[in-house]
Design a protein around this motif. Structure first.
Motif, PDB file in Angstrom:
ATOM      1  N   SER B 185      43.478  40.058  45.558  1.00  0.00           N
ATOM      2  CA  SER B 185      42.526  40.094  44.436  1.00  0.00           C
ATOM      3  C   SER B 185      42.373  41.500  43.877  1.00  0.00           C
ATOM      4  N   LEU B 186      42.662  42.506  44.716  1.00  0.00           N
ATOM      5  CA  LEU B 186      42.531  43.884  44.242  1.00  0.00           C
ATOM      6  C   LEU B 186      43.667  44.265  43.303  1.00  0.00           C
ATOM      7  N   TYR B 187      44.750  43.514  43.332  1.00  0.00           N
ATOM      8  CA  TYR B 187      45.932  43.885  42.548  1.00  0.00           C
ATOM      9  C   TYR B 187      46.110  42.992  41.328  1.00  0.00           C
ATOM     10  N   GLU B 188      45.052  42.359  40.884  1.00  0.00           N
ATOM     11  CA  GLU B 188      45.160  41.452  39.742  1.00  0.00           C
ATOM     12  C   GLU B 188      45.639  42.204  38.518  1.00  0.00           C
ATOM     13  N   GLY B 189      46.659  41.686  37.882  1.00  0.00           N
ATOM     14  CA  GLY B 189      47.174  42.323  36.671  1.00  0.00           C
ATOM     15  C   GLY B 189      48.093  43.478  36.948  1.00  0.00           C
ATOM     16  N   VAL B 190      48.367  43.758  38.222  1.00  0.00           N
ATOM     17  CA  VAL B 190      49.288  44.853  38.549  1.00  0.00           C
ATOM     18  C   VAL B 190      50.604  44.231  39.004  1.00  0.00           C
TER      19      VAL B 190
END
Lengths: 214, 193
Positions: B185-190
């Motif tokens: 969830s911390l890397y959403e869009g990455v």
């Protein structure tokens, strides 16, 4: 005096403020006002904590293996270099050794020559010194002998006047017969009157002249 | 040494409890046979506790410390050898277990076990590969084809995961990249490549 225009046209500001970081030196203790301050700890979510933990663990594992790898490579390289040097450069080392020995012998020969020369000079110097010393000693000895023989001659000349056991009695008698008195007195004019018990007789004419004048 | 009023100073800590000497010094026979726990290990579901076997006091210069030997059980697994506690004995993180609660710990059967096998080799980072190729070229050595290096792990008697031996297949794989995120969830869009 400064003119107003020069003041206004100056390039540097009149007062310069330096923005130094205001900081307590490291060696000072915690400020009194800050003793009971408890700094807030950062609050991170569980998700973030897990991810950070994973990343940190990964990083540490990676760095540790890289470090260990290069450390071991360094050790390997060092040992291989040493073994290589022991095999290949033994010949070079032997040659170097021979060259050094040759050079050393050359130097030694040169030094030996120099030493011989120097020793010769030193020996000559020593001989000269020793000879000089001996000569001086001879002269001194001769002088001493001459002095002694002179003394002997003088004493021999005096010897008839010595008091021997045979002439002792006569000498005592002579001494008793001729007593010497070293006492003396001096009058105002410096006349000496020898002997302790000598009767002093003043000049008569003086007395007569004195009484006549009186 | 112990006072009822506690005024905290400085940074907050995760520790909770007393130093080892504060506990042991007040016990009969220095608490041999009693059970202590480190409160930081209470975060695990399995029980971790230590049974005191032997106690040695320390000279006056080391008055905060004490040297003890314990039978250590970590996450339900009892270690085969006695463990010496000296360097960490000053930490105010120890807790004495009352005698009526000892049975609960001793009878707990939960054991932390895992079938995970850790890898023993890791691929080199990209720049290191290039550097090694260049280096070998410069030195006139043979060109390398195996771009892996051994992983070194810190030794710990508490380790449960096994390290792969020789050509054993590890169950987890370490890479030099970012790896698989623990919290996606911390890397959403990455873009993760």
């Amino acid at each position: 005096m400064l003119s107003l225009s020069s003041l206004l046209k100056r390039t540097l500001p009149l007062v310069i403020q330096s923005a130094e970081a205001h900081r307590k030196p490291r060696w000072l203790p915690v400020a009194k006002s800050k003793i009971y301050r408890i700094p807030k700890r950062p609050v991170i979510s569980e998700e973030e904590r897990l991810e950070l933990l994973r990343l940190h663990n990964n990083y540490k594992t990676q760095m540790r293996s890289i470090k260990r790898f290069y450390h071991e490579e360094m050790i390997k390289e060092k040992s291989s270099r040493e073994s290589a040097s022991s095999e290949m450069s033994q010949r070079i080392e032997a040659e170097e050794w021979a060259r050094c020995v040759e050079l050393n012998e050359k130097w030694n020969a040169q030094v030996a020559l120099d030493r011989q020369e120097r020793r010769k000079l030193e020996m000559a110097e020593q001989d000269e010194y020793a000879l000089k010393r001996m000569e001086r000693a001879d002269v001194l000895q001769k002088e001493r002998i001459a002095k002694a023989s002179e003394e002997i001659r003088r004493q021999k000349e005096l010897s008839p006047t010595f008091i021997t056991p045979e002439t002792l009695e006569a000498a005592i008698d002579h001494a008793i017969a001729n007593p010497t008195d070293y006492n003396f007195a001096i009058d105002l004019k410096g006349n000496r009157y020898e002997g302790r018990d000598v009767q002093i007789t003043y000049a008569k004419e003086n007395k007569a002249a004195k009484s006549a004048s009186a | 040494m112990t006072t009822s009023v506690i005024k905290y100073v400085g940074r907050a800590t995760d520790f909770k409890g007393k130093t080892l000497w504060e506990i042991i010094g007040n016990l009969k026979n220095f608490g041999v046979g009693r059970i202590i726990v480190r409160s930081v290990f209470e975060r695990y579901p399995e029980p971790s506790y230590m049974k005191i076997v032997k106690v040695e006091t320390t000279p006056d210069e080391e008055r905060r410390r004490v040297r003890i030997w314990v039978e250590k059980t970590f996450r339900g697994k009892k270690l085969p050898n006695l463990t010496e506690i000296y360097r960490t004995s000053y930490k105010p993180d120890y807790k004495l277990i009352p005698k009526n609660e000892e049975a609960k710990l001793l009878n707990a059967t939960a054991v932390h076990e895992t079938q995970e096998i850790l890898p023993n080799r890791i691929e080199m980072p990209a720049l290191m590969k290039k550097f090694i190729i260049k280096d070998h070229e410069n030195k006139g050595l043979e060109i390398v084809s195996d771009f892996t290096m051994p992983i070194s792990y810190n030794h710990s008697p508490n380790r449960v995961k096994r390290i792969a031996k020789d050509n054993e297949k590890p169950t987890v794989q370490f890479t030099m990249g970012l790896g698989k995120p623990a919290s996606p969830s911390l890397y959403e869009g990455v873009p993760l490549s």
